[in-house]
Design a protein around this motif. Sequence first.
Motif, PDB file in Angstrom:
ATOM      1  N   ALA A  47       2.336   1.665  -3.451  1.00 54.97           N
ATOM      2  CA  ALA A  47       1.292   2.143  -4.360  1.00 54.97           C
ATOM      3  C   ALA A  47       1.038   3.634  -4.171  1.00 54.97           C
ATOM      4  O   ALA A  47       0.836   4.372  -5.141  1.00 54.97           O
ATOM      5  CB  ALA A  47       0.009   1.349  -4.127  1.00 54.97           C
ATOM      6  N   ASP A  48       1.066   4.099  -2.917  1.00 57.31           N
ATOM      7  CA  ASP A  48       0.889   5.522  -2.646  1.00 57.31           C
ATOM      8  C   ASP A  48       1.989   6.345  -3.319  1.00 57.31           C
ATOM      9  O   ASP A  48       1.722   7.400  -3.912  1.00 57.31           O
ATOM     10  CB  ASP A  48       0.912   5.788  -1.137  1.00 57.31           C
ATOM     11  N   GLU A  81      -4.900  -2.373  -4.411  1.00 57.13           N
ATOM     12  CA  GLU A  81      -5.722  -3.574  -4.461  1.00 57.13           C
ATOM     13  C   GLU A  81      -5.528  -4.371  -5.749  1.00 57.13           C
ATOM     14  O   GLU A  81      -5.716  -5.591  -5.749  1.00 57.13           O
ATOM     15  CB  GLU A  81      -7.199  -3.198  -4.310  1.00 57.13           C
ATOM     16  N   SER A  82      -5.146  -3.695  -6.826  1.00 57.69           N
ATOM     17  CA  SER A  82      -5.075  -4.392  -8.113  1.00 57.69           C
ATOM     18  C   SER A  82      -3.727  -4.287  -8.807  1.00 57.69           C
ATOM     19  O   SER A  82      -3.507  -4.959  -9.823  1.00 57.69           O
ATOM     20  CB  SER A  82      -6.163  -3.847  -9.056  1.00 57.69           C
ATOM     21  N   ASP A  83      -2.827  -3.469  -8.273  1.00 57.24           N
ATOM     22  CA  ASP A  83      -1.558  -3.235  -8.974  1.00 57.24           C
ATOM     23  C   ASP A  83      -0.567  -4.364  -8.744  1.00 57.24           C
ATOM     24  O   ASP A  83      -0.239  -4.704  -7.601  1.00 57.24           O
ATOM     25  CB  ASP A  83      -0.942  -1.914  -8.503  1.00 57.24           C
ATOM     26  N   ALA A 106       0.834  -1.207   0.000  1.00 55.14           N
ATOM     27  CA  ALA A 106       0.000   0.000   0.000  1.00 55.14           C
ATOM     28  C   ALA A 106       0.868   1.257   0.000  1.00 55.14           C
ATOM     29  O   ALA A 106       0.555   2.248  -0.681  1.00 55.14           O
ATOM     30  CB  ALA A 106      -0.929  -0.004   1.212  1.00 55.14           C
ATOM     31  N   ARG A 128      -0.482   4.220  -7.710  1.00 55.09           N
ATOM     32  CA  ARG A 128      -1.146   3.027  -8.210  1.00 55.09           C
ATOM     33  C   ARG A 128      -2.218   2.547  -7.228  1.00 55.09           C
ATOM     34  O   ARG A 128      -2.275   2.993  -6.079  1.00 55.09           O
ATOM     35  CB  ARG A 128      -0.120   1.914  -8.479  1.00 55.09           C
ATOM     36  N   ASP A 129      -3.024   1.618  -7.676  1.00 59.37           N
ATOM     37  CA  ASP A 129      -4.086   1.055  -6.849  1.00 59.37           C
ATOM     38  C   ASP A 129      -3.529  -0.150  -6.093  1.00 59.37           C
ATOM     39  O   ASP A 129      -3.173  -1.158  -6.709  1.00 59.37           O
ATOM     40  CB  ASP A 129      -5.254   0.617  -7.730  1.00 59.37           C
TER      41      ASP A 129
END
Length: 203
Positions: A145-146, A153-155, A142, A150-151
């Motif tokens: 992704a931040d 949950e799906s990246d 997470a 990016r997401d």
Amino acid sequence: MSGLREQKKAATRTALSWAAVRLTVERGFSAVKVEDIAAAVGVSPRTYNNYFSSKAEAIAFRHLERSLRLATDVRDGPPDEPLWEAITRASLRSLEPGPEVEHMPPQQPDEWPAGRQAMWAEPALQAELLRANKIAEKELAAAIADRTGRDPESDLYSRLVAASVMAANNVALELSVEAGQTEPMESLLPRALRMVATGLPTP
């Protein structure tokens, strides 16, 4: 007041975890009781049970706490810092000892390598470490992704990087406690991260 209470609870949890590690390394897993850990921190066994359900969970929490701090530092680092530099910086910072180590320093340092090796070989602890790793890996993904927009949950990228960083941490930790190993975690970990960051080229 609520904030201070939460800080005190967090400090107690961390101190209990470190006491569990220290006593287990010094005496062996089976020779340490909950009462011993609680006494080292100055709390009751009942208080201990409010934080941890087992010795293995208490020991693994120190690893979990370090890994979660890594994720937080990656997320909060300078936004213009390259990702792998942020990860390496945060990883090294996560190895720094906390104040609880100063209050309860290790005894017989020369005997620690063998004690740590025996501790990490405990099956109950290995199961808790697997659980801690999955929790930390999700938080690190997470954070990555931040940083990369990016997401989480799906990246695929952020999840792969997080899994690779946790693997590097685990391998460096395992090597650092193996018998005859002279290279410390502080040196092994950044070397492992460099290998991962460059795509693990064939030596």
